[in-house]
Motif scaffolding. Structure first.
Motif, PDB file in Angstrom:
ATOM      1  N   ARG A 116     -18.225  41.753 -10.932  1.00 11.37           N
ATOM      2  CA  ARG A 116     -18.118  41.181  -9.584  1.00 11.37           C
ATOM      3  C   ARG A 116     -17.952  42.293  -8.549  1.00 11.37           C
ATOM      4  O   ARG A 116     -18.573  42.252  -7.480  1.00 11.37           O
ATOM      5  CB  ARG A 116     -16.942  40.205  -9.503  1.00 11.37           C
ATOM      6  CG  ARG A 116     -16.759  39.596  -8.106  1.00 11.37           C
ATOM      7  CD  ARG A 116     -15.599  38.609  -8.065  1.00 11.37           C
ATOM      8  NE  ARG A 116     -15.352  38.125  -6.719  1.00 11.37           N
ATOM      9  CZ  ARG A 116     -15.973  37.084  -6.152  1.00 11.37           C
ATOM     10  NH1 ARG A 116     -16.896  36.427  -6.825  1.00 11.37           N
ATOM     11  NH2 ARG A 116     -15.681  36.711  -4.925  1.00 11.37           N
ATOM     12  N   THR A 180     -16.284  35.987   0.148  1.00 11.95           N
ATOM     13  CA  THR A 180     -15.826  34.656  -0.228  1.00 11.95           C
ATOM     14  C   THR A 180     -16.811  34.073  -1.227  1.00 11.95           C
ATOM     15  O   THR A 180     -17.881  34.632  -1.459  1.00 11.95           O
ATOM     16  CB  THR A 180     -15.734  33.743   1.002  1.00 11.95           C
ATOM     17  OG1 THR A 180     -17.045  33.564   1.544  1.00 11.95           O
ATOM     18  CG2 THR A 180     -14.834  34.345   2.073  1.00 11.95           C
ATOM     19  N   SER A 181     -16.461  32.949  -1.816  1.00 15.48           N
ATOM     20  CA  SER A 181     -17.378  32.311  -2.756  1.00 15.48           C
ATOM     21  C   SER A 181     -18.576  31.767  -1.996  1.00 15.48           C
ATOM     22  O   SER A 181     -18.454  31.272  -0.880  1.00 15.48           O
ATOM     23  CB  SER A 181     -16.676  31.175  -3.499  1.00 15.48           C
ATOM     24  OG  SER A 181     -16.185  30.212  -2.584  1.00 15.48           O
ATOM     25  N   GLY A 185     -23.168  30.651  -6.020  1.00 16.64           N
ATOM     26  CA  GLY A 185     -22.396  31.208  -7.127  1.00 16.64           C
ATOM     27  C   GLY A 185     -22.200  32.708  -7.021  1.00 16.64           C
ATOM     28  O   GLY A 185     -21.466  33.294  -7.811  1.00 16.64           O
ATOM     29  N   ARG A 186     -22.867  33.343  -6.052  1.00 18.90           N
ATOM     30  CA  ARG A 186     -22.686  34.773  -5.822  1.00 18.90           C
ATOM     31  C   ARG A 186     -21.779  34.963  -4.604  1.00 18.90           C
ATOM     32  O   ARG A 186     -21.825  34.184  -3.661  1.00 18.90           O
ATOM     33  CB  ARG A 186     -24.032  35.460  -5.576  1.00 18.90           C
ATOM     34  CG  ARG A 186     -24.935  35.484  -6.797  1.00 18.90           C
ATOM     35  CD  ARG A 186     -26.277  36.123  -6.470  1.00 18.90           C
ATOM     36  NE  ARG A 186     -26.139  37.518  -6.082  1.00 18.90           N
ATOM     37  CZ  ARG A 186     -26.047  38.522  -6.951  1.00 18.90           C
ATOM     38  NH1 ARG A 186     -26.056  38.266  -8.259  1.00 18.90           N
ATOM     39  NH2 ARG A 186     -25.945  39.766  -6.528  1.00 18.90           N
ATOM     40  N   PRO A 187     -20.950  36.020  -4.627  1.00 19.10           N
ATOM     41  CA  PRO A 187     -20.056  36.237  -3.484  1.00 19.10           C
ATOM     42  C   PRO A 187     -20.835  36.482  -2.204  1.00 19.10           C
ATOM     43  O   PRO A 187     -21.934  37.035  -2.205  1.00 19.10           O
ATOM     44  CB  PRO A 187     -19.249  37.474  -3.904  1.00 19.10           C
ATOM     45  CG  PRO A 187     -20.043  38.130  -4.974  1.00 19.10           C
ATOM     46  CD  PRO A 187     -20.784  37.043  -5.670  1.00 19.10           C
TER      47      PRO A 187
END
Length: 483
Positions: A116, A180-181, A185-187
């Motif tokens: 991440r 943030t989210s 599904g990716r930041p």
């Protein structure tokens, strides 16, 4: 037109606008209070051999040394640097050093998985990751600097502050990017300028009312933007920041024992944590709640003479906090009114303001509206829009929050949930969060969840409740109230 303005200042002039960089707020205070304690580590490890407190002059010097270190390694104005450090003094030094170097910082939680963090580093186009040797091998980024291995080298460097004349930085440059989210599904990176955050610090400080005698607890991850309202109003006031360790911050309600031991007077806290705290720290004079919806009974349970309870609201996209309310035991919980200089409107799907008392989307304007999403032009255009709500001031750039609110008779904003919790039953659009909030007003209910379910082939709304300890739930009374 449902227009919500701060009553404290005339519209539309922002009263706290300055041509300043965020770290210049710290520098101004350090010049006035050089020998005052700026940072102190809560629950320090006596065997670590590391400093556990720094004065304003010492912290300023450490930040300047890091800024010179970064500049010597090629960091320039507009670069982005990921900060992946455990909670502690080094985190704050890193933020000051990165900002002073002319770069923007990209905070990630110490516990984030390596993939991440690498994704965030690539997405933000970061030139460096500042971390500790413990995580040095975790990342694939080209330049990873273990800060704890470089402390000796950094400490021998110059400690005079870098200024705009050297870096070329302006107030419109990015100060930070918080991820943030994202719906995919990716930041998703939210970019905030120095002008945005410096204004927020001054505007929020106006009602926080911190003084140089306060001790403010800093427990949030840098990756959560409430960490900025812990840190920077403290520095503006010349107060002392009590910094949590990583272990302490993850200890849940046990953090209160440290708050008592350290004599903390100001605590920024999420309502869900405060709800499970069994005792009130005696020296607390201010609790600022934020980050999630505040349960109706929390103010009733915590209200006492000498303790101010604030409820603040704001998307990351509008720079930490956009509205605020003072809570009391005998008043309904709201998110209040905009900060001085901020503006808000309650609108329908077409951005047309709705009548007072009608639910709609909260749209926010003013100096806190951020730069946008990193590398996501389409999403930025969809959420950061230009609209005209006042013919006198004309078009302005605003943020569509996606939050459902109403305006109560006193002019306060009442949060009802997310627009995307909406369901349809028998042709009617129903907001589940609004029902949950109404059920939560009952004194017997600790928590409520509402869902659309099929019963004998027909759609029905069903609520599930958790009772408060020792109080029986009267479903008939709740049903009558909901009608």
């Amino acid at each position: 037109m449902t227009t919500i303005r701060s009553a404290a200042v005339p519209y539309p002039d922002p009263p706290y606008a300055r041509d300043e960089l965020l770290h210049e707020i710290f520098a101004a205070t350090a010049a006035v209070f050089p020998d005052s304690s700026a940072l102190r580590l809560a629950d320090p490890d006596p065997d670590s051999g590391r400093r556990t407190n720094l004065t304003y002059a010492e912290l300023g010097g450490r930040g300047a040394q890091l800024a010179h270190f970064l500049r010597q390694r090629g960091v320039r104005r507009g670069d982005r640097i990921v900060i992946c450090l455990p909670r502690g003094l080094d985190q704050i030094i890193a933020v000051l050093g990165v900002l002073q170097s002319g770069a923007a910082y990209v905070p990630v939680d110490w516990g984030f998985p390596a993939d991440r963090i690498d994704t965030i580093a690539v997405d933000s186009d970061a030139v460096m990751i500042l971390t500790n040797r413990e995580r040095l091998a975790d990342f694939d980024h080209a330049q990873v600097v273990p800060l704890d291995d470089r402390l000796g080298e950094i400490a021998t460097g110059e400690n005079w502050p870098l200024t705009r004349a050297t870096t070329g930085a302006t107030a419109d440059d990015l100060a930070y990017i918080i991820y943030t989210s994202g719906s995919t599904g990716r930041p998703k990176g939210v970019a905030i300028s120095h002008r945005n955050i410096a204004y927020l610090v001054r505007a929020e400080s106006a009602f926080l009312g911190l003084t140089a005698t306060d001790r403010v607890f800093q427990g949030f991850s840098l990756a959560f933007d409430m960490s900025l309202e812990e840190t920077w109003p403290t520095f503006l006031a010349g107060a002392e920041l009590i910094v949590s360790s990583e272990a302490l911050a993850r200890s849940g309600p046990e953090v209160v024992a440290a708050i008592v031991r350290e004599g903390v007077t100001v605590w920024h806290c999420v309502p869900s944590l405060l709800a499970v705290v069994p005792v009130q720290p005696p020296l607390l004079r201010l609790i600022n709640l934020g980050g999630e919806a505040c349960p109706p009974d929390l103010a009733r349970r915590w209200a006492r003479s000498g303790l101010r309870l604030l409820n603040t609201y704001g998307p990351t996209e509008t720079t930490v906090t956009a509205t605020w309310a003072e809570l009391s035991a005998d008043e309904p919980v709201t998110i209040g009114t905009p900060l001085p200089g901020y503006r808000a409107w309650v609108v329908d799907e077409t951005l047309v303001p709705v009548a007072p008392g009608v639910a709609g989307e909260l749209v926010i304007g003013g100096p806190g509206v951020g730069v946008g999403y990193v590398g996501l032009a389409e999403q930025t255009a969809a959420k950061f829009v230009t609209a005209t709500f006042d013919p006198v001031t004309g078009p302005e750039r605003v943020y569509r929050s996606g939050d459902l609110v109403t305006l109560d008779p006193a002019g306060n904003i009442v949060f009802a949930g997310r627009i995307d919790t909406q369901v349809k039953i028998r042709g009617y659009r129903v907001e589940l969060a609004e029902i949950e909030s109404a059920i939560g007003d009952d004194a017997s209910v600790a928590q409520a969840v509402c869902a659309l379910v099929a019963i004998d082939g027909n759609d029905a709304l069903v609520a599930y409740v958790v009772a408060r300890s020792g109080i029986a739930v009267d479903t008939a009374r709740i049903a009558d109230a909901l009608k």
